[in-house]
Design an enzyme around this catalytic site. Structure first.
Site, PDB file in Angstrom:
ATOM      1  CG  HIS A  67      16.670  72.991 -69.165  1.00  0.00           C
ATOM      2  ND1 HIS A  67      15.671  72.940 -70.122  1.00  0.00           N
ATOM      3  CD2 HIS A  67      16.029  72.952 -67.980  1.00  0.00           C
ATOM      4  CE1 HIS A  67      14.492  72.875 -69.521  1.00  0.00           C
ATOM      5  NE2 HIS A  67      14.687  72.865 -68.216  1.00  0.00           N
TER       6      HIS A  67
ATOM      7  NE  ARG B 132      11.253  67.845 -81.101  1.00  0.00           N
ATOM      8  CZ  ARG B 132      11.543  68.243 -79.863  1.00  0.00           C
ATOM      9  NH1 ARG B 132      12.644  67.871 -79.263  1.00  0.00           N
ATOM     10  NH2 ARG B 132      10.700  68.989 -79.185  1.00  0.00           N
TER      11      ARG B 132
ATOM     12  CE  LYS C 214      20.024  72.938 -73.017  1.00  0.00           C
ATOM     13  NZ  LYS C 214      18.866  72.891 -73.909  1.00  0.00           N
TER      14      LYS C 214
ATOM     15  CG  ASN D   6      16.652  67.719 -76.575  1.00  0.00           C
ATOM     16  OD1 ASN D   6      17.075  68.516 -77.404  1.00  0.00           O
ATOM     17  ND2 ASN D   6      15.482  67.866 -75.996  1.00  0.00           N
TER      18      ASN D   6
ATOM     19  CG  HIS E 156      14.664  71.444 -79.099  1.00  0.00           C
ATOM     20  ND1 HIS E 156      15.490  70.665 -78.314  1.00  0.00           N
ATOM     21  CD2 HIS E 156      14.419  72.559 -78.379  1.00  0.00           C
ATOM     22  CE1 HIS E 156      15.720  71.293 -77.162  1.00  0.00           C
ATOM     23  NE2 HIS E 156      15.088  72.444 -77.176  1.00  0.00           N
TER      24      HIS E 156
ATOM     25  CG  HIS F 278      17.115  77.064 -77.112  1.00  0.00           C
ATOM     26  ND1 HIS F 278      17.242  77.279 -75.765  1.00  0.00           N
ATOM     27  CD2 HIS F 278      16.565  75.833 -77.218  1.00  0.00           C
ATOM     28  CE1 HIS F 278      16.784  76.250 -75.098  1.00  0.00           C
ATOM     29  NE2 HIS F 278      16.349  75.346 -75.960  1.00  0.00           N
TER      30      HIS F 278
ATOM     31  CG  ASP G 111      13.062  75.951 -75.973  1.00  0.00           C
ATOM     32  OD1 ASP G 111      13.481  74.981 -76.641  1.00  0.00           O
ATOM     33  OD2 ASP G 111      12.788  75.872 -74.767  1.00  0.00           O
TER      34      ASP G 111
END
Ligand code: DOR
Ligand code: ZN
Length: 446
Positions: A184, A65, A149, A95, A63, A61, A310
């Site tokens: 989520h 970017r 996801k 995301n 992110h 998990h 996360d």
């Protein structure tokens, strides 16, 4: 390239590890390397000096970017942050901008990820309208795809899946291609009601505004759906006692249910927000001491499968905006193992359980073959950790671009000294106290 790591404190006891190219080829009792002739046949000999050696963390998990948000983090800075934290494999969340919801977005990410200095895969993002695009990828290009996801609520540059019939279709697709669906579970319709109900929008009210009931409702919904459809379900960052109870029950009926917690939901309660403010703003929010305890019980009884960081970097300028504007999330790659090891030592939980949560289970669930264990023929992904001394967490020294953390200033009982990825020793880069020892030809953090 043949490397001997002498005096490694493995969970099973003190051993020497022999690495050839990218794999562990042997694990021997320490007496073995005492003779000079043996040691001479290696390209490199590193004395680990009885420090703890565990498999590098597989963090499902993250992110990263990069791309249009390379001001927040890039694959280079995320890699360095990961290596500093003993993380050797990451799975990146969809995301991003552009989002990983179609082949074009995936290919842009594949290009950006070429700068990675560790092992990685990607999670695809499901929306209400991209089923065909997902199927196109899963049919032909899915070697680097770990899971699909779904966000049931808005959180950070993500599309929400609100329609239950779409949710079912995504679950069916995941089943067809034997991929894990990660969810989520905060439910947007529920969050909207609480936003209406609570007038005072402050960081202290974050866990009321993003009410626990919304996470519980969403978790209940996806457990019921997965039970009907029979797909593999992975519930991300569980934060409440009630969700733990639901998951514990569901797991009695199915071996296809998995769940994850984060170090912050395990160890921090929402009262910390009084001192850290938006640096502790995260979705789902930090909860109560009772929830921390429920997560701990679930760690001990193996209801929890994985720990994910996360890692969700935002710029410090964004985080110091007003509560309602500041984005949720904070960096976690550099703090996850130190925080967890400290917690496990304090609570006297065996470190073998930690290794299951951070390496062995994620390797199994997301299919990283020959990773997640220190065994003969496994890849040499290793974290060498000093767990004997106290070390402060200093966010200003992070290698992530996001140099803040709700853990800033806390004293941990563990510091990562070396990280090996596929047999290559990598520095905890950028630290002032890292030295180069020319006689050994390796970096060592003393
Ligand atoms: O706090 C969060 N930040 N929660 C999420 O679900 C998304 C993440 C992000 O991407 O920033
Ligand atoms: Zn996340």
């Amino acid at each position: 390239m043949k490397i001997l790591l002498k005096n490694c404190k493995l969970i099973e006891g003190l051993k020497d590890i022999i690495i050839e190219d990218d794999k562990i080829v042997d694990i021997k009792p320490c007496e073995w390397s005492k003779t000079f002739a043996m040691v001479d046949s290696f390209d490199q000999v590193i004395d680990i000096k009885n420090k703890l050696v565990i498999p590098g963390m597989i963090d499902a998990h993250v992110h990263v970017r990069d791309m249009e948000q390379n001001n927040k983090e890039t694959w280079e800075t995320a890699s360095l942050a990961a290596l500093t934290g003993g993380v050797t494999t990451i799975i990146d969340m969809p995301n991003t901008i552009p989002a990983t919801t179609n082949l074009k977005g995936l290919n842009a990410k594949r290009e950006a990820a070429k700068k990675a200095k560790l092992n990685y895969k990607f999670h695809l993002g499901a929306t209400e309208n991209n089923l065909q695009e997902l199927e196109q990828i899963l049919k032909s290009y899915s070697f680097d795809i770990a899971g699909i996801k779904i966000f049931l609520a808005g959180s950070s540059s993500n599309e929400v899946v609100a329609d239950e019939s779409k949710l079912k279709e995504i679950f069916k697709l995941a089943k067809k291609y034997d991929k894990v669906v990660l969810v989520h579970t905060e439910l947007q319709s529920c969050l909207d009601k609480w936003q209406q109900k609570i007038a005072e929008k402050t960081i202290q009210n974050h866990d009321i505004l993003r009410n626990r009931k919304c996470a519980i409702e969403g978790t209940k919904l996806v457990l019921e759906l997965a039970n009907k459809i029979g797909n593999k379900l992975y519930i991300c960052h569980v934060s409440t006692r009630e969700e733990i109870e639901l998951i514990r029950k569901a797991k009695q009926k199915s071996t296809n249910i998995f769940c994850e917690i984060t170090p912050h939901h395990l160890t921090l309660e929402e009262s910390v927000l009084n001192s850290v403010g938006n640096f502790g703003k995260v979705n789902p929010p930090l909860r109560t001491k009772d929830d921390n305890n429920a997560l701990l019980e679930a760690v001990i009884d193996s209801t929890i499968d994985c720990v994910g960081s996360d890692h969700a970097p935002h710029t410090i300028d964004e985080k110091i905006e007003d509560y309602s504007i500041a984005p949720s999330g904070f960096p976690g790659l550099e703090t996850t193992l130190p925080i967890l090891i400290t917690e496990f030592i304090e609570r006297k939980i065996p470190l073998s359980r930690l290794v299951e949560l951070t390496s062995t289970k994620p390797a199994e669930i997301f299919e990283f073959k020959k990773r997640g264990k220190i065994e003969k023929e496994f890849y040499a992904d290793l974290a060498v950790i000093d767990a004997e001394h106290a070390f402060p967490i200093i966010a200003a020294k992070f290698n992530s671009k996001a140099k803040y953390s709700p853990f800033d200033g806390m004293i941990g009982q563990a510091k990562v000294k070396f990280t090996f990825v596929n047999g290559n020793s990598k520095l905890p880069f950028g630290r002032g106290d890292v030295r180069y020892l020319p006689d050994r030809g390796v970096y060592y953090d003393e």
